[in-house]
Design a protein around this motif. Structure first.
Motif, mmCIF file in Angstrom:
data_model
loop_
_atom_site.group_PDB
_atom_site.id
_atom_site.type_symbol
_atom_site.label_atom_id
_atom_site.label_comp_id
_atom_site.label_asym_id
_atom_site.label_seq_id
_atom_site.Cartn_x
_atom_site.Cartn_y
_atom_site.Cartn_z
ATOM 1 N N ALA A 34 0.834 -1.211 0.000
ATOM 2 C CA ALA A 34 0.000 0.000 0.000
ATOM 3 C C ALA A 34 0.861 1.250 0.000
ATOM 4 O O ALA A 34 0.560 2.229 -0.707
ATOM 5 N N LEU A 35 1.939 1.241 0.773
ATOM 6 C CA LEU A 35 2.825 2.406 0.825
ATOM 7 C C LEU A 35 3.539 2.616 -0.497
ATOM 8 O O LEU A 35 3.632 3.742 -1.008
ATOM 9 N N ILE A 36 4.036 1.552 -1.098
ATOM 10 C CA ILE A 36 4.766 1.666 -2.364
ATOM 11 C C ILE A 36 3.835 2.106 -3.487
ATOM 12 O O ILE A 36 4.217 2.919 -4.337
ATOM 13 N N ASP A 37 2.607 1.611 -3.486
ATOM 14 C CA ASP A 37 1.643 2.040 -4.498
ATOM 15 C C ASP A 37 1.348 3.529 -4.376
ATOM 16 O O ASP A 37 1.206 4.234 -5.383
ATOM 17 N N ALA A 38 1.236 4.011 -3.138
ATOM 18 C CA ALA A 38 0.974 5.445 -2.939
ATOM 19 C C ALA A 38 2.145 6.292 -3.420
ATOM 20 O O ALA A 38 1.943 7.336 -4.063
ATOM 21 N N ASP A 76 6.331 -1.556 14.114
ATOM 22 C CA ASP A 76 5.334 -2.329 13.372
ATOM 23 C C ASP A 76 3.966 -1.648 13.384
ATOM 24 O O ASP A 76 2.922 -2.312 13.426
ATOM 25 N N ARG A 77 3.975 -0.297 13.325
ATOM 26 C CA ARG A 77 2.695 0.421 13.319
ATOM 27 C C ARG A 77 2.681 1.611 12.379
ATOM 28 O O ARG A 77 1.606 2.055 11.976
ATOM 29 N N ARG A 78 3.820 2.188 12.024
ATOM 30 C CA ARG A 78 3.844 3.327 11.119
ATOM 31 C C ARG A 78 5.169 3.324 10.354
ATOM 32 O O ARG A 78 6.022 2.448 10.554
ATOM 33 N N TRP A 79 5.335 4.351 9.447
ATOM 34 C CA TRP A 79 6.489 4.392 8.555
ATOM 35 C C TRP A 79 7.267 5.697 8.709
ATOM 36 O O TRP A 79 6.696 6.751 8.978
ATOM 37 N N ASN A 80 8.581 5.595 8.499
ATOM 38 C CA ASN A 80 9.463 6.732 8.255
ATOM 39 C C ASN A 80 10.048 6.581 6.858
ATOM 40 O O ASN A 80 10.431 5.479 6.455
ATOM 41 N N ALA A 83 17.522 13.225 4.849
ATOM 42 C CA ALA A 83 16.395 13.693 5.653
ATOM 43 C C ALA A 83 15.427 12.548 5.934
ATOM 44 O O ALA A 83 15.378 11.545 5.208
ATOM 45 N N THR A 84 14.643 12.712 7.008
ATOM 46 C CA THR A 84 13.666 11.704 7.418
ATOM 47 C C THR A 84 12.288 12.338 7.483
ATOM 48 O O THR A 84 12.131 13.435 8.025
ATOM 49 N N ILE A 85 11.296 11.636 6.924
ATOM 50 C CA ILE A 85 9.911 12.084 6.966
ATOM 51 C C ILE A 85 9.140 11.122 7.854
ATOM 52 O O ILE A 85 9.105 9.917 7.591
ATOM 53 N N LEU A 86 8.519 11.643 8.905
ATOM 54 C CA LEU A 86 7.753 10.838 9.839
ATOM 55 C C LEU A 86 6.291 10.857 9.398
ATOM 56 O O LEU A 86 5.632 11.903 9.425
ATOM 57 N N LEU A 87 5.789 9.711 8.971
ATOM 58 C CA LEU A 87 4.416 9.613 8.488
ATOM 59 C C LEU A 87 3.478 9.225 9.626
ATOM 60 O O LEU A 87 3.873 8.510 10.556
ATOM 61 N N PRO A 88 2.228 9.666 9.569
ATOM 62 C CA PRO A 88 1.265 9.322 10.628
ATOM 63 C C PRO A 88 0.812 7.877 10.529
ATOM 64 O O PRO A 88 0.744 7.295 9.444
ATOM 65 N N GLU A 89 0.478 7.316 11.660
ATOM 66 C CA GLU A 89 0.025 5.927 11.707
ATOM 67 C C GLU A 89 -1.345 5.783 11.064
ATOM 68 O O GLU A 89 -2.288 6.501 11.406
ATOM 69 N N GLY A 90 -1.467 4.883 10.089
ATOM 70 C CA GLY A 90 -2.732 4.622 9.443
ATOM 71 C C GLY A 90 -3.144 5.653 8.408
ATOM 72 O O GLY A 90 -4.166 5.476 7.745
ATOM 73 N N GLU A 148 -0.794 6.962 6.014
ATOM 74 C CA GLU A 148 0.398 7.129 5.196
ATOM 75 C C GLU A 148 0.063 7.597 3.778
ATOM 76 O O GLU A 148 0.761 8.455 3.228
ATOM 77 N N VAL A 149 -0.977 7.045 3.194
ATOM 78 C CA VAL A 149 -1.320 7.387 1.812
ATOM 79 C C VAL A 149 -1.702 8.859 1.698
ATOM 80 O O VAL A 149 -1.230 9.583 0.814
ATOM 81 N N ALA A 150 -2.561 9.334 2.603
ATOM 82 C CA ALA A 150 -2.953 10.742 2.583
ATOM 83 C C ALA A 150 -1.759 11.652 2.838
ATOM 84 O O ALA A 150 -1.643 12.730 2.240
ATOM 85 N N ALA A 151 -0.858 11.249 3.719
ATOM 86 C CA ALA A 151 0.314 12.070 4.015
ATOM 87 C C ALA A 151 1.238 12.187 2.806
ATOM 88 O O ALA A 151 1.815 13.254 2.559
ATOM 89 N N ILE A 152 1.376 11.118 2.038
ATOM 90 C CA ILE A 152 2.236 11.165 0.850
ATOM 91 C C ILE A 152 1.640 12.103 -0.202
ATOM 92 O O ILE A 152 2.357 12.886 -0.830
#
Length: 312
Positions: free
Chosen positions: A187-191, A210-214, A221-228, A230-234
């Protein structure tokens, strides 16, 4: 006047029954003899050295047989080369068809990289049909110090010890890192694939607890994505890049975990280069030194001011 001939005696019921059963006994006897021959041959082949002794005889029979391979058809191969398939089959057009072992060819094909399973058929008409089902890799999963190819479902792709040139073809696959990163990676890679401006800058997606992505960018640089979310954040990050060129700025991290704010920490400015000439100072006066510039947090236009945050 001649006397009428005496009619022959009528056969008894037993003779009539025996005549009828005789027609069935002959084929049955033939099957018994054939079964005995086949069974005896099978028992003989189980003896040590029997196959080696019969190999020259079988070879001469095969060479004299008129049945030859007329065509070899292979379908379903996308990642497996024709050279590897032909080498695993071990035969070519014109070879005796009876000398081709379906089971041996199937085992050799199943041992090739990226093959899930195969179906091999041999026809006495001379055709060899091979259907290959591959499991194409979707991403590379770094787990416990090892790199593993995975499919869209997160299952490990059978690479059969792939090394060297075979591995070079998959260096452009997305990299996911961490415990449990394999299953939710699709799902993350597709987004990210839908947002090329973001995808081109990402080198790895790191699973946190095992709950969210960086997301780790090429500039470090590092981008901290919100849990659940991720697609909207991207998608939001892609819009910010279009309007403010956020990803082109010298940032350390971008925290997107809170829906109502965006926290950005920029890199400290580099110190100015030393001057070539030193200004003269009055005798007895202390030397002067350039005053260091404090680091500052810079916020992209139209973005809320940065707030302190920590990576979790």
């Amino acid at each position: 006047m001649r006397p009428s001939p005496t009619p022959p005696d009528r056969p008894s019921r037993f003779k009539l029954f025996a005549r009828r059963q005789k027609r069935l006994v002959r084929p049955l006897f033939g099957f018994v003899v054939l079964g005995a021959i086949v069974g005896g041959g099978y028992i003989y082949l189980q003896q040590p050295g029997a196959k080696e002794r019969l190999a020259p005889l079988w070879g001469s029979v095969v060479k004299k047989a008129p049945l030859r391979i007329t065509s070899i058809k292979v379908d379903g191969a996308q990642l497996t080369s024709d050279t590897a398939i032909n080498h695993a089959l071990g035969v070519a057009v014109g070879d005796p068809v009876l000398n081709f072992s379906v089971s041996d060819a199937r085992d050799r094909l199943n041992a090739l990289p990226f093959i899930d399973h195969v179906t091999v058929e041999r026809h006495l008409s001379g055709e060899i049909d091979v259907h290959i089902t591959e499991r194409p890799p979707f991403a590379v999963w770094q787990h416990q110090g090892h790199f593993v190819l995975i499919d869209r479902q997160g299952n490990r792709v059978p690479d059969q010890g792939m090394t060297g040139k075979d591995a070079e073809a998959f260096t452009k696959l997305p990299l996911v890192v961490g415990e449990g990163a394999n299953e939710p990676a699709a799902a993350l890679i597709d987004a990210m694939s839908q947002e090329p401006e973001v995808r081109s800058r990402v080198t790895a997606a790191v699973r946190v607890s095992d709950r969210r992505w960086n997301l780790t960018l090429r500039d470090g640089a590092t981008i901290l994505l919100p849990e659940g979310e991720e697609v909207a954040a991207i998608h939001r990050l892609a819009k910010l890049q279009t309007t403010t060129s956020l990803l082109d700025r010298p940032v350390v991290f971008i925290d997107m975990r809170l829906p109502d704010r965006l926290t950005i920490r920029q890199k400290p400015p580099e110190p100015p280069p030393p001057e070539n000439s030193v200004k003269a100072t009055p005798e007895g006066a202390p030397p002067t030194h350039p005053t260091p510039q404090p680091s500052a947090a810079v916020t992209a236009p139209h973005l809320p001011p940065p707030t302190p945050g920590r990576q979790e």
